[in-house]
Design a protein around this motif. Sequence first.
Motif, PDB file in Angstrom:
ATOM      1  N   VAL A  53       0.852  -1.197   0.000  1.00 42.05           N
ATOM      2  CA  VAL A  53       0.000   0.000   0.000  1.00 42.05           C
ATOM      3  C   VAL A  53       0.885   1.243   0.000  1.00 42.05           C
ATOM      4  CG1 VAL A  53      -1.871   1.227   1.168  1.00 42.05           C
ATOM      5  CG2 VAL A  53      -1.745  -1.269   1.292  1.00 42.05           C
ATOM      6  N   GLY A  54       0.773   2.075  -1.032  1.00 37.35           N
ATOM      7  CA  GLY A  54       1.621   3.262  -1.175  1.00 37.35           C
ATOM      8  C   GLY A  54       2.737   2.953  -2.156  1.00 37.35           C
ATOM      9  N   GLY A  69       5.217   4.856  -3.614  1.00 40.55           N
ATOM     10  CA  GLY A  69       6.179   5.952  -3.765  1.00 40.55           C
ATOM     11  C   GLY A  69       7.607   5.443  -3.765  1.00 40.55           C
ATOM     12  N   TYR A  70       8.494   6.244  -3.236  1.00 43.67           N
ATOM     13  CA  TYR A  70       9.930   5.944  -3.249  1.00 43.67           C
ATOM     14  C   TYR A  70      10.260   4.632  -2.546  1.00 43.67           C
ATOM     15  CZ  TYR A  70      11.016  10.539  -5.103  1.00 43.67           C
ATOM     16  OH  TYR A  70      11.110  11.632  -5.920  1.00 43.67           O
ATOM     17  N   ILE A  71       9.435   4.213  -1.577  1.00 48.40           N
ATOM     18  CA  ILE A  71       9.683   2.949  -0.870  1.00 48.40           C
ATOM     19  C   ILE A  71       8.793   1.833  -1.406  1.00 48.40           C
ATOM     20  CG2 ILE A  71       9.506   1.825   1.397  1.00 48.40           C
ATOM     21  CD1 ILE A  71      11.908   3.789   1.005  1.00 48.40           C
ATOM     22  N   ASP A 110      -2.367   2.380  -4.680  1.00 45.88           N
ATOM     23  CA  ASP A 110      -2.139   3.793  -4.405  1.00 45.88           C
ATOM     24  C   ASP A 110      -3.457   4.535  -4.555  1.00 45.88           C
ATOM     25  OD1 ASP A 110       0.765   5.408  -4.190  1.00 45.88           O
ATOM     26  OD2 ASP A 110      -0.983   6.678  -4.620  1.00 45.88           O
ATOM     27  N   VAL A 111      -3.584   5.618  -3.777  1.00 43.84           N
ATOM     28  CA  VAL A 111      -4.797   6.441  -3.894  1.00 43.84           C
ATOM     29  C   VAL A 111      -4.740   7.303  -5.156  1.00 43.84           C
ATOM     30  CG1 VAL A 111      -5.450   6.530  -1.451  1.00 43.84           C
ATOM     31  CG2 VAL A 111      -3.723   8.129  -2.318  1.00 43.84           C
ATOM     32  N   VAL A 168       3.225   4.147   3.354  1.00 45.81           N
ATOM     33  CA  VAL A 168       2.582   5.451   3.110  1.00 45.81           C
ATOM     34  C   VAL A 168       3.335   6.544   3.877  1.00 45.81           C
ATOM     35  CG1 VAL A 168       0.307   4.484   2.607  1.00 45.81           C
ATOM     36  CG2 VAL A 168       0.935   4.977   4.979  1.00 45.81           C
ATOM     37  N   THR A 185       4.597   9.401   6.461  1.00 52.18           N
ATOM     38  CA  THR A 185       4.437   9.708   7.891  1.00 52.18           C
ATOM     39  C   THR A 185       5.070  11.078   8.147  1.00 52.18           C
ATOM     40  OG1 THR A 185       6.390   8.307   8.196  1.00 52.18           O
ATOM     41  CG2 THR A 185       4.273   7.396   8.897  1.00 52.18           C
ATOM     42  N   SER A 215       6.471   2.187   6.927  1.00 46.44           N
ATOM     43  CA  SER A 215       6.639   3.629   7.120  1.00 46.44           C
ATOM     44  C   SER A 215       7.420   3.905   8.405  1.00 46.44           C
ATOM     45  CB  SER A 215       5.275   4.309   7.244  1.00 46.44           C
ATOM     46  OG  SER A 215       4.471   4.015   6.132  1.00 46.44           O
ATOM     47  N   THR A 216       8.290   4.912   8.346  1.00 42.42           N
ATOM     48  CA  THR A 216       9.030   5.338   9.534  1.00 42.42           C
ATOM     49  C   THR A 216       8.019   5.906  10.533  1.00 42.42           C
ATOM     50  OG1 THR A 216      10.847   5.932   8.091  1.00 42.42           O
ATOM     51  CG2 THR A 216      10.891   6.825  10.329  1.00 42.42           C
ATOM     52  N   GLU A 274      12.651   1.033   6.752  1.00 44.12           N
ATOM     53  CA  GLU A 274      13.482   1.124   5.545  1.00 44.12           C
ATOM     54  C   GLU A 274      14.713   1.962   5.820  1.00 44.12           C
ATOM     55  OE1 GLU A 274      14.216   0.154   2.838  1.00 44.12           O
ATOM     56  OE2 GLU A 274      12.524  -1.073   2.247  1.00 44.12           O
ATOM     57  N   PRO A 304      18.171   7.071  -1.303  1.00 43.75           N
ATOM     58  CA  PRO A 304      17.716   7.440  -2.648  1.00 43.75           C
ATOM     59  C   PRO A 304      18.903   7.534  -3.598  1.00 43.75           C
ATOM     60  CG  PRO A 304      16.615   8.769  -0.992  1.00 43.75           C
ATOM     61  CD  PRO A 304      17.661   7.972  -0.267  1.00 43.75           C
ATOM     62  N   HIS A 356      12.357  13.933   3.497  1.00 46.50           N
ATOM     63  CA  HIS A 356      11.335  13.819   4.538  1.00 46.50           C
ATOM     64  C   HIS A 356      11.669  12.712   5.517  1.00 46.50           C
ATOM     65  CE1 HIS A 356       8.378  10.830   2.495  1.00 46.50           C
ATOM     66  NE2 HIS A 356       9.603  10.453   2.429  1.00 46.50           N
ATOM     67  N   CYS A 357      12.968  12.452   5.678  1.00 44.88           N
ATOM     68  CA  CYS A 357      13.374  11.499   6.715  1.00 44.88           C
ATOM     69  C   CYS A 357      14.145  12.198   7.819  1.00 44.88           C
ATOM     70  CB  CYS A 357      14.210  10.385   6.091  1.00 44.88           C
ATOM     71  SG  CYS A 357      13.251   9.317   5.003  1.00 44.88           S
ATOM     72  N   ARG A 366      11.305  17.312  -1.962  1.00 44.82           N
ATOM     73  CA  ARG A 366      10.518  17.401  -0.731  1.00 44.82           C
ATOM     74  C   ARG A 366      11.369  17.884   0.439  1.00 44.82           C
ATOM     75  NH1 ARG A 366       8.219  11.492  -0.492  1.00 44.82           N
ATOM     76  NH2 ARG A 366      10.387  11.144  -0.979  1.00 44.82           N
TER      77      ARG A 366
HETATM   78  N1  LIG Z   1      11.984   7.993   0.567  1.00 46.16           N
HETATM   79  C1  LIG Z   1      12.921   7.462   1.326  1.00 46.16           C
HETATM   80  O1  LIG Z   1      14.093   7.499   0.985  1.00 46.16           O
HETATM   81  C2  LIG Z   1      12.570   6.756   2.622  1.00 46.16           C
HETATM   82  C3  LIG Z   1      13.595   6.065   3.305  1.00 46.16           C
HETATM   83  C4  LIG Z   1      13.280   5.377   4.465  1.00 46.16           C
HETATM   84  C5  LIG Z   1      11.978   5.429   4.970  1.00 46.16           C
HETATM   85  N2  LIG Z   1      10.998   6.142   4.294  1.00 46.16           N
HETATM   86  C6  LIG Z   1       9.651   6.146   4.867  1.00 46.16           C
HETATM   87  O2  LIG Z   1       8.798   5.365   4.034  1.00 46.16           O
HETATM   88  C7  LIG Z   1       7.474   5.893   4.084  1.00 46.16           C
HETATM   89  C8  LIG Z   1       6.991   6.168   2.675  1.00 46.16           C
HETATM   90  O3  LIG Z   1       7.834   7.150   2.122  1.00 46.16           O
HETATM   91  P1  LIG Z   1       7.940   7.419   0.543  1.00 46.16           P
HETATM   92  O4  LIG Z   1       9.158   8.235   0.358  1.00 46.16           O
HETATM   93  O5  LIG Z   1       7.794   6.145  -0.191  1.00 46.16           O
HETATM   94  O6  LIG Z   1       6.626   8.313   0.319  1.00 46.16           O
HETATM   95  P2  LIG Z   1       5.996   8.783  -1.079  1.00 46.16           P
HETATM   96  O7  LIG Z   1       5.270  10.043  -0.800  1.00 46.16           O
HETATM   97  O8  LIG Z   1       7.035   8.724  -2.157  1.00 46.16           O
HETATM   98  O9  LIG Z   1       4.935   7.639  -1.417  1.00 46.16           O
HETATM   99  C9  LIG Z   1       3.811   7.411  -0.649  1.00 46.16           C
HETATM  100  C10 LIG Z   1       2.708   6.955  -1.584  1.00 46.16           C
HETATM  101  O10 LIG Z   1       1.613   6.551  -0.762  1.00 46.16           O
HETATM  102  C11 LIG Z   1       0.415   6.961  -1.414  1.00 46.16           C
HETATM  103  N3  LIG Z   1      -0.643   6.945  -0.411  1.00 46.16           N
HETATM  104  C12 LIG Z   1      -0.892   7.827   0.581  1.00 46.16           C
HETATM  105  N4  LIG Z   1      -1.913   7.411   1.338  1.00 46.16           N
HETATM  106  C13 LIG Z   1      -2.340   6.236   0.829  1.00 46.16           C
HETATM  107  C14 LIG Z   1      -3.346   5.317   1.169  1.00 46.16           C
HETATM  108  N5  LIG Z   1      -4.142   5.497   2.236  1.00 46.16           N
HETATM  109  N6  LIG Z   1      -3.504   4.223   0.397  1.00 46.16           N
HETATM  110  C15 LIG Z   1      -2.723   4.003  -0.680  1.00 46.16           C
HETATM  111  N7  LIG Z   1      -1.730   4.847  -1.049  1.00 46.16           N
HETATM  112  C16 LIG Z   1      -1.530   5.937  -0.297  1.00 46.16           C
HETATM  113  C17 LIG Z   1       0.754   8.298  -2.016  1.00 46.16           C
HETATM  114  O11 LIG Z   1      -0.133   8.648  -3.064  1.00 46.16           O
HETATM  115  C18 LIG Z   1       2.183   8.064  -2.511  1.00 46.16           C
HETATM  116  O12 LIG Z   1       2.210   7.606  -3.855  1.00 46.16           O
HETATM  117  C19 LIG Z   1       7.540   7.128   4.961  1.00 46.16           C
HETATM  118  O13 LIG Z   1       7.207   6.782   6.279  1.00 46.16           O
HETATM  119  C20 LIG Z   1       8.998   7.506   4.911  1.00 46.16           C
HETATM  120  O14 LIG Z   1       9.407   8.235   6.039  1.00 46.16           O
HETATM  121  C21 LIG Z   1      11.278   6.786   3.131  1.00 46.16           C
END
Ligand SMILES: NC(=O)c1ccc[n+]([C@@H]2O[C@H](COP(=O)([O-])OP(=O)(O)OC[C@H]3O[C@@H](n4cnc5c(N)ncnc54)[C@H](O)[C@@H]3O)[C@@H](O)[C@H]2O)c1
Length: 423
Positions: free
Chosen positions: A9-10, A12-14, A33-34, A83, A85, A119-120, A159, A163, A265-266, A328
Motif C-alpha cells: 500500500v503506497g 512511492g519511493y519505498i 495507491d490512492v 505510506v 508519515t 513507514s518510519t 526502511e 535514494p 522527509h526522513c 521534498r
Molecule cells: N523515501 C525514502 O528514501 C525513505 C527512506 C526510508 C523510509 N521512508 C519512509 O517510508 C514511508 C513512505 O515514504 P515514501 O518516500 O515512499 O513516500 P511517497 O510520498 O514517495 O509515497 C507514498 C505513496 O503513498 C500513497 N498513499 C498515501 N496514502 C495512501 C493510502 N491510504 N492508500 C494508498 N496509497 C496511499 C501516495 O499517493 C504516494 O504515492 C515514509 O514513512 C517515509 O518516512 C522513506
Amino acid sequence: MFDNGIVVVGLGYIGLPTSAAIATQGVSVTGIDVRRDVVDAINLGKVPIVEPDLDVAVAGAVALGTLRATTEVPSADAFMLAVPTPSDAGKAPDLSYVKAAAESIAPVLKAGDVVILESTSPPGTTRRVSEWIAAARPDLSLPHQGEGRHDIYVAHCPERVLPGRIMVEIVENDRLVGGITRACAERAAEVYSLFCRGEIVLTDATTAEMAKLVENSFRDVNIAFANELAGICDHLDLDVWEVIDLANKHPRVNILKPGPGVGGHCIAVDPWFIVAAAPEQSRIIRTAREINDARPHAVVAQTVSLAKPDSTIAVLGLAFKANVDDLRESPAIQIVELLDEALPDARLLAVEPHVDALPPSLAGRDSVSLAPLGTALAAADVVLLLVDHQAFMDLTLADLRDKQVVDTRGLLKAATNPLERTS
Ligand SMILES: NC(=O)c1ccc[n+]([C@@H]2O[C@H](COP(=O)([O-])OP(=O)(O)OC[C@H]3O[C@@H](n4cnc5c(N)ncnc54)[C@H](O)[C@@H]3O)[C@@H](O)[C@H]2O)c1
C-alpha cells in the motif's frame, strides 16, 4: 508461501521499489495507491519517480505479470504499508495516512495474514495499526490483545535505503523486523527472506520503530555539529572546510560536511518523533533540529549581504541532496523562497538538472525561473551553490572569478593553504 500474493500500500519511493523487488522474484504483487495517475503509469510499465534501475525492474515485472497496480485492495497473504508519515505544522507526527492504509486493508484480512508497517513511525505506531485493524474487524484476534495465538501477525520493518541506490540497498541492506509478538516477527521475516540478501534481525516492534528514528537522529545531530562549525568559522573568519579537513586527520574524528540545511522527509522529520515521544529527555536531538532548521536563514543572510537589490542570482540545485529529483522538504527551495522575499527586485535563476518544472511554491513567482547552467552562470552577479550535483562538479572558482559566490557545499573551496593566502 504467499501463494495468494502480497499487497503493497503506497507506491512511492519505498513502496514501488519494494513491490518491484518482490515481483522480480516471481511472487505476485499488487501495488495500491490512492493516486490514479500513479496506478495507471505503473500498469503501463512506467515509473513516476527517478531512481536508477527502478524503471527496468517495474517494466519487467509488469510485462511478466507479477506486478500490477490498482486503487482497490484485494485479498492477499501479506500486506506492507509504505505510506507517508509526515509531521504536522506543530512538529507532531501525522499518522493519518497510516490509519487510512490500515483501515483500507482491514476488510480483506483473513486469519494467517501478516501486516507489515514499513513507514518510519513514532514508538507505538505498529501497536496502533493492530488496534485500528481490531476496531474494524472485531471477528479477528490481533497480537496486541495478548491472548496467545492470534489470527493476524503485525510487525514493523523500517526502511534504510538511500535514494539513488534504492534498488541495490533494498536487496543488500540488513533489515530489522520488529514483531508485536515473536510469531509476528518470524512471519514478517518470511516476507523479507523472499528478496533480501542482508541479515534479517528480529526484535520487538517498538524497538524497531525507535532504532530507525535513532539512525536518522544520529545523522541529524552529526550534521548539526558540522553546521554549527560553519557558523562559528564564519564568525571567526576561518575556512570551515579547511578546519574540518584538518580535524578529520585525527584517526578517530570524522566530522561531516556542513550544508544549507537538512532536507528530505526522513532526517528533517524523524527526530521530531523522538522529541514528541520524550520531550524532556530529547535535548540534543531537539537542538540539532533547530540548528539545522536555522541554516537556510544563515545562507540567505550571507547571500543578501553580497547581492545588490537587483542582482541576478544563479541558484545551483533545488533537490534536497545530490543527484536526485526529490525536492521534498528541500532547504534549497526554502532558501529561494526566502531570497525572493528578501530581494523582491532580484532575478533568481534556478539550475536543477533533475527536474523540468519549478515546484508549486516557486512556480507562481515572476522573479524565479528555471535556467540551464550555462545561461544562469553567464547572467549571474551572484552564484549560490546549494546542491553538490554531479553536473556542478566541474565548476571551479576560476570560472566564477567575476562573481560573488556563496558555496554551501564546499565544492569550490580555495585551492591554497591558509599560510599561502596570508603571504
Ligand atoms: N523515501 C525514502 O528514501 C525513505 C527512506 C526510508 C523510509 N521512508 C519512509 O517510508 C514511508 C513512505 O515514504 P515514501 O518516500 O515512499 O513516500 P511517497 O510520498 O514517495 O509515497 C507514498 C505513496 O503513498 C500513497 N498513499 C498515501 N496514502 C495512501 C493510502 N491510504 N492508500 C494508498 N496509497 C496511499 C501516495 O499517493 C504516494 O504515492 C515514509 O514513512 C517515509 O518516512 C522513506
